[in-house]
Scaffold this active site. Structure first.
Site, mmCIF file in Angstrom:
data_model
loop_
_atom_site.group_PDB
_atom_site.id
_atom_site.type_symbol
_atom_site.label_atom_id
_atom_site.label_comp_id
_atom_site.label_asym_id
_atom_site.label_seq_id
_atom_site.Cartn_x
_atom_site.Cartn_y
_atom_site.Cartn_z
ATOM 1 N N HIS A 38 35.717 38.255 46.964
ATOM 2 C CA HIS A 38 36.546 39.625 46.903
ATOM 3 C C HIS A 38 37.803 39.167 48.063
ATOM 4 C CE1 HIS A 38 37.958 43.886 46.287
ATOM 5 N NE2 HIS A 38 36.926 43.693 46.079
ATOM 6 N N ASP A 82 30.274 43.937 42.110
ATOM 7 C CA ASP A 82 29.025 44.040 40.896
ATOM 8 C C ASP A 82 27.513 42.885 41.299
ATOM 9 O OD1 ASP A 82 31.379 45.082 40.020
ATOM 10 O OD2 ASP A 82 32.335 43.022 40.459
HETATM 11 N N1 ACO Z 1 32.194 31.248 43.592
HETATM 12 C C1 ACO Z 1 32.292 29.914 44.584
HETATM 13 N N2 ACO Z 1 34.315 29.940 44.851
HETATM 14 C C2 ACO Z 1 34.168 30.884 45.228
HETATM 15 C C3 ACO Z 1 33.904 32.461 44.738
HETATM 16 C C4 ACO Z 1 32.408 32.462 44.076
HETATM 17 N N3 ACO Z 1 32.785 33.304 43.880
HETATM 18 N N4 ACO Z 1 35.099 33.107 45.065
HETATM 19 C C5 ACO Z 1 35.804 32.149 45.427
HETATM 20 N N5 ACO Z 1 35.195 30.922 45.625
HETATM 21 C C6 ACO Z 1 36.770 29.527 46.499
HETATM 22 C C7 ACO Z 1 37.800 29.636 45.456
HETATM 23 O O1 ACO Z 1 37.480 28.792 44.383
HETATM 24 C C8 ACO Z 1 38.415 28.700 46.553
HETATM 25 O O2 ACO Z 1 38.478 27.934 47.149
HETATM 26 P P1 ACO Z 1 39.336 26.480 47.411
HETATM 27 O O3 ACO Z 1 39.155 27.635 48.959
HETATM 28 O O4 ACO Z 1 38.457 25.591 47.714
HETATM 29 O O5 ACO Z 1 40.707 26.336 46.362
HETATM 30 C C9 ACO Z 1 38.127 29.532 47.850
HETATM 31 O O6 ACO Z 1 37.360 30.295 47.160
HETATM 32 C C10 ACO Z 1 38.966 31.631 47.387
HETATM 33 O O7 ACO Z 1 39.028 31.918 46.584
HETATM 34 P P2 ACO Z 1 40.419 32.888 45.836
HETATM 35 O O8 ACO Z 1 40.129 32.030 44.452
HETATM 36 O O9 ACO Z 1 41.747 32.419 46.460
HETATM 37 O O10 ACO Z 1 40.036 34.173 45.946
HETATM 38 P P3 ACO Z 1 40.864 35.484 45.081
HETATM 39 O O11 ACO Z 1 41.112 36.222 46.056
HETATM 40 O O12 ACO Z 1 41.717 34.691 44.272
HETATM 41 O O13 ACO Z 1 39.436 36.030 44.092
HETATM 42 C C11 ACO Z 1 37.734 37.152 43.491
HETATM 43 C C12 ACO Z 1 38.846 36.779 44.902
HETATM 44 C C13 ACO Z 1 38.770 36.867 41.718
HETATM 45 C C14 ACO Z 1 36.526 38.174 43.268
HETATM 46 C C15 ACO Z 1 36.775 35.367 43.362
HETATM 47 O O14 ACO Z 1 35.899 35.237 44.559
HETATM 48 C C16 ACO Z 1 35.633 35.259 42.049
HETATM 49 O O15 ACO Z 1 36.589 35.065 41.207
HETATM 50 N N6 ACO Z 1 34.805 35.835 42.567
HETATM 51 C C17 ACO Z 1 33.801 35.678 41.229
HETATM 52 C C18 ACO Z 1 33.971 37.080 40.142
HETATM 53 C C19 ACO Z 1 33.517 38.625 41.057
HETATM 54 O O16 ACO Z 1 32.174 38.588 41.452
HETATM 55 N N7 ACO Z 1 34.348 39.274 40.930
HETATM 56 C C20 ACO Z 1 34.521 40.730 40.930
HETATM 57 C C21 ACO Z 1 35.521 41.015 42.703
HETATM 58 S S1 ACO Z 1 34.680 42.586 42.648
HETATM 59 C C22 ACO Z 1 35.696 43.985 41.996
HETATM 60 O O17 ACO Z 1 36.343 43.597 40.839
HETATM 61 C C23 ACO Z 1 34.760 45.028 42.166
#
Ligand code: ACO
Length: 428
Positions: A306, A363
């Site tokens: 998140h 979610d």
């Molecule tokens: N699975 C695996 N790796 C992940 C995930 C995940 N779900 N989420 C983040 N990471 C990793 C990224 O690849 C990144 O890795 P790195 O440091 O090696 O590059 C690191 O964790 C940091 O992640 P960011 O992409 O910077 O996180 P950001 O804050 O931009 O994204 C998001 C947040 C979009 C929610 C992301 O965690 C994601 O895509 N999750 C899956 C989708 C999801 O569940 N969305 C629901 C959000 S809640 C809502 O809207 C109600």
């Protein structure tokens, strides 16, 4: 005099005020940055940008705290209802008995759609995505009820909020009914908010659906937990549209479109698809976690991570307990829930997720609850939209009520070609 932030640009020092919120969050107020220095800030994805001050919802992502109007989400989940919480979120205080009665009456009176509106549903193909229908129909509503364009004082805003919250549920159920080729079901005046929705979704001309208390309770909780979540993508969209003085319905319709994306409201669908894929493909949890860690084909653990929470999302803890209770009470054994449990356990003890502070978000469990209620997967994001409506309305109202409000208009740093000229087609 409060703290200030000193910066030096091209050898010249500048000072900007530091402001503090009621929960001690601190920000550098750069509203005069461009006029005083000629510079702007650049913050792709807005991870460091406060777009507004707001008195609606407080989140502490590091500690896993969520409060609506100061009240912890855990307390509301235990003691309140979706409708009471919606009024709290929109109007800033818990409703009195008179407020509740008045709002409940308005919700009931506005639950039906104009008969002419039903014709619009006939125009969609049967497989139309219900989010497309929902956003279009919310705008269509305002065409049928121009009074909502004029909503200006608390009384008319309360009426518009009741119209929107009540009819969004009727539209959602009608969108589902048309997508499966069944006749639209009229609301019943003796049912409460969540029960009425379930009735319109699942009753058939030859058979009334009677929701069990366990299902109605879980739906009420699901909606309450989604009521607001400060400046997320869809809420910021609503505020952006509202800042142009667009009406409540147009602004919230834009919120529905923003919510549709798989990185936002669409994530609950992606979670079920992921669990189904693991189940159908006979993939082991370890294998899947390995794929995620290797970032194979960009595969992510959906429902994890998140932008704001770097700890457990408090809503996911409440939903997990509710999912367990409901499945037990209904005696449903869902293999996908078992996979979800194993995935969560594996991820929470794996350094990849621990070091990145990736925890289950709302979610991760909401899809399981909705599936157990019999809600089809393509309606999941619609369910989120029904729940989020109070938050969008509250944010629209905050913009509307702000006497110092200005239209939202971010800047950019241009990186395209400079000083080009038009060339005749034969010379290109
Ligand atoms: N699975 C695996 N790796 C992940 C995930 C995940 N779900 N989420 C983040 N990471 C990793 C990224 O690849 C990144 O890795 P790195 O440091 O090696 O590059 C690191 O964790 C940091 O992640 P960011 O992409 O910077 O996180 P950001 O804050 O931009 O994204 C998001 C947040 C979009 C929610 C992301 O965690 C994601 O895509 N999750 C899956 C989708 C999801 O569940 N969305 C629901 C959000 S809640 C809502 O809207 C109600």
């Amino acid at each position: 005099m409060g703290d200030t932030c000193r910066i030096e640009l091209d050898g010249t020092p500048f000072e900007f005020p530091v402001i503090e919120g009621t929960e001690n969050e601190r920000a550098i107020d750069i509203s005069k940055l461009r006029s005083e220095t000629g510079y702007i800030t650049l913050d792709g994805g807005y991870g460091n940008t406060g777009s507004c001050t707001s008195a609606i919802t407080f989140i502490d992502g590091d500690q896993g705290i969520l409060r609506y109007r100061g009240i912890p989400i855990e307390e509301l989940a235990e003691k309140s209802s979706f409708i009471e919480t919606a009024w709290l979120v929109i109007f800033g205080k818990l409703p009195t008995q008179a407020d509740r009665d008045r709002f409940a009456t308005m919700l009931t009176e506005h639950s039906m759609l104009d008969e002419n509106m039903k014709k619009h549903f006939d125009g969609y193909p049967t497989n139309a995505h219900p989010m497309a229908i929902l956003s279009a129909m919310i705008n269509t509503l305002s065409a049928h009820d121009p009074e909502v364009w004029e909503a200006d004082d608390d009384e008319s805003i309360e009426r518009a909020a009741a119209v929107l919250m009540s009819k969004v549920r009727t539209i959602a159920a009608a969108a589902y009914k048309s997508s499966v080729g069944e006749p639209i079901v009229y609301p019943r005046y003796d049912l409460r908010y969540a029960e009425n929705f379930l009735h319109m979704m699942f009753s058939k001309p030859y058979k009334d659906y009677e929701p069990t208390p366990a299902v109605a309770k879980a739906l009420n909780l699901f909606l309450l937990l989604h009521a607001d979540h400060e400046q997320n993508c869809s809420t910021s969209t609503v505020r952006m549209v509202a800042s142009s003085e667009a009406n409540m319905f147009a602004s919230c319709s834009a919120g529905v479109c923003a919510l549709w994306g798989p990185l936002h409201g669409g994530a609950n669908v992606a979670v079920i698809e992921m669990l189904q894929q693991i189940h159908d493909g006979g993939i082991s949890v370890d294998e899947y976690v390995k794929k995620v860690k290797n970032k194979e084909d960009g595969v992510k653990l959906m429902g994890f991570g998140h932008r704001v929470y770097r700890n457990f999302d408090p809503r996911s803890k409440i939903l997990k307990a509710a999912a367990d209770d409901m499945l037990k009470e209904l005696d449903i054994h869902d293999p996908l829930l078992e996979i979800a449990g194993e995935l969560a356990e594996a991820a929470l003890s794996d350094d990849y997720f621990v070091s990145r502070k990736l925890y289950p978000n709302v979610d991760f469990y909401s899809g399981i609850i909705l599936r157990a209620m019999g809600i089809p997967v393509n309606m999941f994001t619609v369910m989120f939209a029904i729940g989020r409506m109070p938050g969008w309305i509250a944010n629209w109202k905050e913009i509307h009520d702000d006497p110092k409000g200005r239209i939202y208009r971010p800047r950019q740093i241009y990186v395209g070609p400079t000083d080009q000229h038009w060339v005749p087609r034969e010379e290109r």
